[in-house]
Design an enzyme around this catalytic site. Structure first.
Site, mmCIF file in Angstrom:
data_model
loop_
_atom_site.group_PDB
_atom_site.id
_atom_site.type_symbol
_atom_site.label_atom_id
_atom_site.label_comp_id
_atom_site.label_asym_id
_atom_site.label_seq_id
_atom_site.Cartn_x
_atom_site.Cartn_y
_atom_site.Cartn_z
ATOM 1 N N ASN A 7 0.856 -1.183 0.000
ATOM 2 C CA ASN A 7 0.000 0.000 0.000
ATOM 3 C C ASN A 7 0.899 1.241 0.000
ATOM 4 O OD1 ASN A 7 -1.624 2.240 0.882
ATOM 5 N ND2 ASN A 7 -3.148 0.801 1.641
ATOM 6 N N HIS A 43 -5.571 3.447 -1.609
ATOM 7 C CA HIS A 43 -6.868 3.672 -0.954
ATOM 8 C C HIS A 43 -7.199 5.155 -1.044
ATOM 9 C CE1 HIS A 43 -9.674 2.556 2.628
ATOM 10 N NE2 HIS A 43 -10.170 3.564 1.934
ATOM 11 N N ARG A 45 -9.277 8.473 -0.817
ATOM 12 C CA ARG A 45 -10.419 8.928 -0.025
ATOM 13 C C ARG A 45 -11.021 10.169 -0.660
ATOM 14 N NH1 ARG A 45 -7.441 6.107 3.893
ATOM 15 N NH2 ARG A 45 -8.798 4.833 5.201
ATOM 16 N N GLU A 70 -8.714 0.173 -2.951
ATOM 17 C CA GLU A 70 -9.603 0.056 -1.795
ATOM 18 C C GLU A 70 -10.424 1.329 -1.636
ATOM 19 O OE1 GLU A 70 -6.623 -2.573 1.089
ATOM 20 O OE2 GLU A 70 -6.991 -0.454 1.532
ATOM 21 N N HIS A 190 -4.034 -4.543 7.706
ATOM 22 C CA HIS A 190 -4.154 -3.520 8.738
ATOM 23 C C HIS A 190 -3.280 -3.876 9.948
ATOM 24 C CE1 HIS A 190 -6.320 0.252 9.645
ATOM 25 N NE2 HIS A 190 -5.862 -0.007 10.854
ATOM 26 N N ASP A 191 -2.241 -3.083 10.137
ATOM 27 C CA ASP A 191 -1.290 -3.219 11.250
ATOM 28 C C ASP A 191 -0.447 -4.489 11.194
ATOM 29 O OD1 ASP A 191 -2.042 -0.780 12.156
ATOM 30 O OD2 ASP A 191 -3.139 -1.475 13.904
ATOM 31 N N HIS A 214 1.492 1.126 6.057
ATOM 32 C CA HIS A 214 2.064 1.993 7.087
ATOM 33 C C HIS A 214 3.319 1.388 7.712
ATOM 34 C CE1 HIS A 214 2.047 5.102 10.205
ATOM 35 N NE2 HIS A 214 2.338 4.138 11.048
#
EC number: 2.6.99.2
Length: 237
Positions: A7, A43, A45, A70, A190-191, A214
């Site tokens: 990502n 992703h 937004r 996403e 995620h994480d 991230h």
């Protein structure tokens, strides 16, 4: 072996903080694939605070592995996906003001809406995935919508693993077993990080893809992007 989709939202965040085109998002996407990643995830937004809608268009000729977009399927997002035709679209129920994704879909309450959106994407040859919590009913509901895959929301696992509680993976194992029985593909994200990815990948039956941004970008500040991509690939073997 599960595929690694990187990502690159955080690259866009860094670029946008100063204006201009440094770092160059398209070059990073090309480099990450050259380093061995099997996919690129973005992703966008509605406020375009990191990935811009134009980035999604500009990435089309750059991404030669799997391209995963996403987002919350509002009209603007649906139009973007139909225009760019990525390999996969991952539907995420994030609010406009969400800092990051923080919940999976209620696939039962939103069944009709998701069915309509997914049908449109699948008619255009786009693989569909639904972001869900590791709850059996939500996995079963995802199957009813016609989705090809689910993406397990892994924040709870990562938090528990960080506390030393490896039992935090149990709901994910059970959800994955149900998905396998229903012939739903399994993604996760995620994480996830270098600290927890090996344990997660080794214990999830049928895991096809992880999307990591991230942590991977943060780890790369110390260890280098090429090195970190290959560290993930090694840990997922």
């Amino acid at each position: 072996m599960a595929k690694l989709s990187v990502n690159i939202n955080k690259i866009a965040t860094l670029r946008n903080s100063r204006g201009g085109n440094v770092p160059d998002l398209l070059k990073v996407a090309a480099d990450v694939q050259q380093f061995g990643a099997q996919g690129i995830t973005i992703h966008p937004r509605p406020d375009e605070r990191h990935i811009r809608y134009q980035d999604a268009r500009d990435l089309v000729p750059v991404v030669y592995t799997e391209y995963n977009i996403e987002g919350n399927p509002v009209k603007k997002f649906i139009d973007l996906v139909l225009e760019t035709k990525p390999t996969q679209v991952t539907l995420v129920p994030d609010a406009d003001d969400a800092i990051t994704s923080n919940a999976g879909w209620d696939t039962i309450k939103n069944k009709v809406f998701l069915q309509e959106v997914i049908q449109e994407f699948k008619q255009n040859g786009i693989r569909t995935s639904i972001f869900v919590d590791p709850v059996p009913e939500m996995v079963e509901g995802a199957k009813v919508t016609g989705a090809d895959r689910i993406e397990l929301y892994t924040e709870a696992f990562a938090h528990q693993y960080g506390l030393g509680n490896k039992d935090g993976i149990k709901p994910y194992v059970e959800a994955s077993k149900i998905a396998n029985q229903l012939e739903l593909g399994i993604n996760a994200g995620h994480d996830l990080s270098l600290d927890n990815i090996k344990y997660f990948a080794a214990n999830i039956p049928g895991l096809l893809e992880v999307s990591i941004g991230h942590a991977l970008i943060a780890e790369s500040l110390y260890l280098g992007l090429e090195n970190v991509v290959n560290m993930y690939l090694q840990k997922m073997k």
